[in-house]
Write an enzyme that holds these catalytic residues in place. Structure first.
Site, PDB file in Angstrom:
ATOM      1  N   CYS A  37     -49.813 -60.589 -61.412  1.00 58.56           N
ATOM      2  CA  CYS A  37     -51.112 -61.106 -60.999  1.00 58.56           C
ATOM      3  C   CYS A  37     -51.838 -61.669 -62.216  1.00 58.56           C
ATOM      4  CB  CYS A  37     -51.949 -60.016 -60.335  1.00 58.56           C
ATOM      5  SG  CYS A  37     -52.513 -58.715 -61.457  1.00 58.56           S
ATOM      6  N   CYS A  89     -53.033 -59.064 -64.818  1.00 54.14           N
ATOM      7  CA  CYS A  89     -51.939 -58.494 -65.610  1.00 54.14           C
ATOM      8  C   CYS A  89     -51.447 -59.500 -66.651  1.00 54.14           C
ATOM      9  CB  CYS A  89     -50.792 -58.050 -64.708  1.00 54.14           C
ATOM     10  SG  CYS A  89     -51.068 -56.411 -63.962  1.00 54.14           S
ATOM     11  N   CYS A 106     -48.705 -57.770 -56.972  1.00 55.06           N
ATOM     12  CA  CYS A 106     -48.283 -57.838 -58.378  1.00 55.06           C
ATOM     13  C   CYS A 106     -47.134 -56.861 -58.636  1.00 55.06           C
ATOM     14  CB  CYS A 106     -49.459 -57.514 -59.290  1.00 55.06           C
ATOM     15  SG  CYS A 106     -49.043 -57.454 -61.046  1.00 55.06           S
ATOM     16  N   CYS A 113     -48.936 -54.012 -61.568  1.00 56.59           N
ATOM     17  CA  CYS A 113     -50.046 -53.122 -61.165  1.00 56.59           C
ATOM     18  C   CYS A 113     -49.978 -52.739 -59.693  1.00 56.59           C
ATOM     19  CB  CYS A 113     -51.394 -53.755 -61.500  1.00 56.59           C
ATOM     20  SG  CYS A 113     -51.851 -55.150 -60.433  1.00 56.59           S
ATOM     21  N   ASP A 141     -71.777   1.082 -64.103  1.00 54.07           N
ATOM     22  CA  ASP A 141     -71.047   1.593 -62.940  1.00 54.07           C
ATOM     23  C   ASP A 141     -71.898   1.443 -61.686  1.00 54.07           C
ATOM     24  OD1 ASP A 141     -68.885   2.274 -64.490  1.00 54.07           O
ATOM     25  OD2 ASP A 141     -69.537   4.349 -64.791  1.00 54.07           O
TER      26      ASP A 141
END
Length: 540
Positions: free
Chosen positions: A21, A24, A119, A122, A355
């Site tokens: 893409c 990218c 793509c 990615c 306690d």
């Protein structure tokens, strides 16, 4: 204009042909200008097509770009033109006859100008999955959860196979980069996570209402993606680099992102290419986005509590899976605190513990609560005071004071030097042998009595067996009758008072039985003070 160089053109062409893409492509060209990623990816694709189209025509559409051609031969940058209305890569073609097939050059050009599919690197994350639709989805989730925050940080969880696909594409263009003498390393490639954030952060901030998106924040929005179609992309690494993938109890898969990255650093290029396609095979579908997760960092609330009941444990009392008491100190406090901060849970801690049959009087015992994923985090002083009153009105068994929000770092002060602090007690003592006031008077003169206390039998199931030296700093007696007297004590924190009184079958020495030469036992015990100067006192 895209900040690309003349030398980038063959790389751009190769990546687009491989099915990358537009964003990218920018990543592999090491473009770190965030604004370049924020453009619509279709617009960026057109600019990239125009950019490589200039090479095909042997000329530039822009005088500036044309003038710079000669300089580019000297390794200077070329200006990348904005796409024209009719870029060269989309120029009109002569109609082909019904029987005439397009040439190889025309087919390659048509491939570049077609609307891009998912793509190959990615897997769609930097395409439609980081646009306005995704930003709206995130904003709706945040608004529905009704968190209160001033800033936010966006985190992304990506499928591990993206690392494999990115490595494949890197090998695909590495030779081209070397031939152009471009000193680029794989680490220079912009990460998918970074590019995703650069695109989406502004969109999310806008949808939420202008909240600042920063690198570090108390409020985090997590976005995750999966891609079942390519899950098997990593599997060959388990054989090629078996030592990088070790099963763990807490992980659903051995193919964690960290393990895959480690394996890719170890495997040779030749070995990688024998197992995985270069460039990667084209997927048929985009990643699937998982549910958006919101998380606010913990808020810490501290104060001091008094316990007035002799049948109330500090924490829920469960023995063999069965609950023994209806409530506890921590639950009585936590109910109102959780409601006010809209927290999903808590962790309770205190400076020691009493306690179930011991009261805590005086100024109370310091405590702190770590509130998990609170939806509110900033209560005013007035709201904290109202919260304190709500807790105190909810039960007559406890009372809190000095309730306040503290920092994580301040929490350490409660435990700091805990055993060096002192605590004061009042105990009602029973003696087997009848006594007179003169028989116990000598106890008042005993100072700094050192005890050797072996782990008491009653706590041996949860504490390690050891002999612990403890100091009784001072004692004072008040005669009551021939078999009873009150014993006021100031001791080192961590002293087992009950065991000092009855001896615990000789496990604590010396003990009160030995001092009085008769059997003794403790009937009632009150904590009068816990000398820890924290949290800061708040005037009523």
């Amino acid at each position: 204009m895209l900040p690309l160089k003349e030398n980038d053109k063959p790389v751009v062409q190769k990546l687009l042909s491989a099915g990358c893409c537009a964003r990218c492509v920018l990543r592999f060209c090491c473009v770190s200008v965030q604004a370049a990623y924020r453009k619509p990816h279709q617009e960026t694709l057109k600019e990239l097509q125009a950019f490589i189209g200039n090479t095909e025509n042997g000329k530039s559409q822009d005088p500036v770009a044309a003038d710079s051609t000669e300089e580019n031969n000297k390794s200077h940058d070329a200006t990348v033109p904005e796409p024209a209305d009719d870029p060269p890569s989309k120029r009109a073609k002569l109609e082909l006859s019904g029987t005439e097939a397009p040439s190889e050059g025309d087919a390659a050009e048509q491939k570049l100008t077609e609307e891009p599919s998912v793509c190959v690197v990615c897997l769609g994350i930097l395409q439609e999955l980081c646009g306005t639709t995704q930003a709206v989805k995130i904003a709706e989730k945040v608004k529905a959860e009704k968190y209160e925050f001033e800033t936010l940080v966006l985190s992304v969880s990506l499928p591990a196979q993206l690392c494999v696909r990115e490595h494949s594409c890197w090998l695909h263009v590495k030779k081209e980069l070397r031939e152009k003498s471009m000193a680029v390393d794989k680490d220079d490639v912009v990460q998918v996570k970074e590019a995703f954030k650069w695109v989406l952060q502004g969109l999310v901030a806008k949808e939420i209402g202008g909240v600042a998106v920063v690198a570090r924040s108390l409020f985090e929005i997590s976005v995750g993606f999966t891609h079942k179609e390519t899950d098997a992309d990593c599997h060959f690494l388990a054989t090629a680099c078996a030592d990088c993938f070790r099963p763990t109890k807490n992980k659903q898969s051995v193919f964690t992102r960290m393990a895959v990255v480690k394996a890719l650093e170890k495997i040779s290029d030749t070995k990688f290419l024998t197992h995985f396609a270069c460039p990667p095979a084209k997927p048929t579908s985009s990643c699937s986005s998982q549910d958006v997760q919101c998380l606010h960092q913990c808020v810490f609330v501290a104060g001091r509590y008094n316990k007035y009941s002799r049948s109330l444990p500090q924490t829920p009392w469960v023995i063999d899976g069965e609950r023994r008491m209806e409530s506890s100190v921590e639950e009585l406090i936590a109910e109102s605190v959780l409601s006010s901060f809209r927290s999903e849970g808590f962790n309770f801690s205190s400076s020691g513990r009493e306690d179930v049959d011991v009261r805590t009087l005086g100024t109370g015992r310091p405590f702190a609560m770590e509130l998990l994923n609170p939806h509110r985090c900033n209560l005013s002083r007035a709201e904290m005071k109202l919260l304190q009153e709500t807790i105190n009105n909810s039960s007559d068994k406890i009372k809190v004071r000095d309730l306040q929000i503290v920092s994580r770092e301040a929490m350490g002060k409660m435990k700091e030097g805990e055993e060096d602090k002192t605590k004061s007690y009042t105990a009602l003592i029973w003696t087997l042998k009848p006594i007179q006031s003169d028989d116990i008077a000598f106890i008042n003169d005993i100072k700094d009595l050192t005890l050797d206390q072996k782990t008491p039998l009653r706590v041996l199931h949860r504490r390690a067996l050891a002999v612990r030296p403890r100091v009784v700093h001072s004692m004072k007696t008040r005669f009551l009758d021939s078999h009873h007297f009150y014993l006021e004590m100031r001791t080192q924190a961590g002293t087992y008072i009950k065991e000092f009184v009855h001896g615990d079958f000789g496990r604590t020495k010396p003990n009160l039985c030995e001092l009085l030469n008769t059997d003794t036992d403790i009937l009632e015990l009150d904590v009068e003070s816990v000398d820890v100067d924290w949290p800061p006192s708040i005037p009523e």
